[in-house]
Design an enzyme around this catalytic site. Structure first.
Site, PDB file in Angstrom:
ATOM      1  N   THR A  93       0.865  -1.177   0.000  1.00 28.29           N
ATOM      2  CA  THR A  93       0.000   0.000   0.000  1.00 28.29           C
ATOM      3  C   THR A  93       0.902   1.227   0.000  1.00 28.29           C
ATOM      4  OG1 THR A  93      -1.692  -1.185   1.246  1.00 28.29           O
ATOM      5  CG2 THR A  93      -1.827   1.221   1.232  1.00 28.29           C
ATOM      6  N   LYS A 169      -7.103   0.716  -3.021  1.00 17.35           N
ATOM      7  CA  LYS A 169      -6.725   0.176  -1.711  1.00 17.35           C
ATOM      8  C   LYS A 169      -6.755   1.259  -0.630  1.00 17.35           C
ATOM      9  CE  LYS A 169      -5.245  -2.552   1.497  1.00 17.35           C
ATOM     10  NZ  LYS A 169      -3.898  -2.468   1.933  1.00 17.35           N
ATOM     11  N   LYS A 238      -0.421   5.793   8.639  1.00 15.37           N
ATOM     12  CA  LYS A 238       0.230   5.990   7.341  1.00 15.37           C
ATOM     13  C   LYS A 238      -0.787   5.923   6.207  1.00 15.37           C
ATOM     14  CE  LYS A 238       1.765   2.634   5.069  1.00 15.37           C
ATOM     15  NZ  LYS A 238       1.343   1.785   3.906  1.00 15.37           N
TER      16      LYS A 238
END
Length: 294
Positions: A93, A169, A238
């Site tokens: 990701t 995602k 994050k």
């Protein structure tokens, strides 16, 4: 197929193990050698340097963030070592910005590139039940498809531009974080009011919210089972930052994402960064003056 694999954390090791089970020849590299040694004991070849993982038909990588990809050199220098015809499948990701940069770098070096981030925790990865979200050139996805199908229960092709899979995602992880935030606040409200939060989660997640995300994270929140982490809270922060960066670039307001990101930051400041990201719920409990144990 001859497949290289770089990045053997909890998720990467599980995915690599399933590629072995599917009969592929695997060359693995990891910054700390213990994980590579474990897979070598199951038939993989432990590489001495990451370049050795680029000598086959495919390269899989599962690295933690943008910085890790750059440190290994997958944004340029390492690609010079690629065998002719190699396709790199990036499971991480990462930011949309880096996704664009990687696509350009791979094209410049004549290396195929597929972005294929996954939904699922380490137990799902080990059971080959990941949801794989892939985007890239048709020929590159066709080349990688047999390996991609070996690691998950569903392969969704979402575009021909790799960054589309990363945006997909990032948006999905934003929804998961929002579900955790919502359940955390609801459970805090119920606990403060003397209502059985376990019964609440059981009723709601077998009726109105009968979905794996609510069922799995609801059970973690009610049981306060935040360690060991399946997905660390600091990584959740994050990913929310990635969503906000993408939203800024596309001029899409995400006010809820901003709020949840701040809650992640607050949770990390109180020492919860290494706990499961479902521990975000304990922040709501603490604000309500509730004890750690229900």
């Amino acid at each position: 197929m001859k497949i290289g694999f770089i990045g053997l954390g909890n998720m990467g090791s599980a995915v690599a193990g399933n590629l072995l089970k599917a009969g592929h020849q695997l060359t693995v590299w990891n910054r700390s050698p213990a994980a590579a040694a474990e897979l070598a004991g199951r038939g993989a070849v432990a590489a001495k340097a990451p370049a050795e993982a680029l000598k086959g038909d495919l390269l899989f990588s599962m690295l933690a963030n943008d910085a890790a990809l750059r440190e290994v050199g997958l944004d340029g220098m390492l690609l010079k070592e690629a065998a002719p015809g190699l396709v790199h499948v990036n499971l991480a990701t990462i930011s949309v910005e880096l996704a664009r940069e990687l696509a350009a770098a791979h094209a410049a070096h004549g290396v195929g590139y597929v972005a294929a981030p996954v939904f699922g925790r380490p137990d799902a990865a080990a059971a080959a039940r990941l949801i794989v979200i892939a985007a890239g050139a048709d020929k590159d996805i066709a080349h990688a498809r047999p390996a991609l199908e070996a690691i998950g229960q569903r392969l969704a092709i979402v575009g021909t531009t790799p960054e589309q899979a990363n945006l997909f995602k990032i948006a999905g992880n934003f929804m998961l974080a929002a579900a955790i935030e919502t359940m955390g606040e609801a459970v805090a409200l119920l606990r403060k009011g003397g209502v059985d939060s376990a019964q609440f989660i059981e009723v709601l997640t077998t009726s109105l919210f009968a979905a794996p995300a609510y069922q799995g994270y609801g059970a973690i929140i009610v049981g306060q089972k935040y360690e060991p982490a399946g997905f660390k809270l600091r990584l959740g922060k994050k990913d929310l930052a990635l969503a906000l960066d993408a939203a800024d670039g596309l001029q899409v307001p995400l006010p809820l994402a901003s709020l949840i990101h701040d809650h992640f930051l607050e949770a990390i400041a109180t020492g919860m960064g290494e706990k499961d990201w479902a521990a975000l719920a304990s922040l709501a409990a603490a604000k309500a003056g509730l004890p750690d144990v229900a």
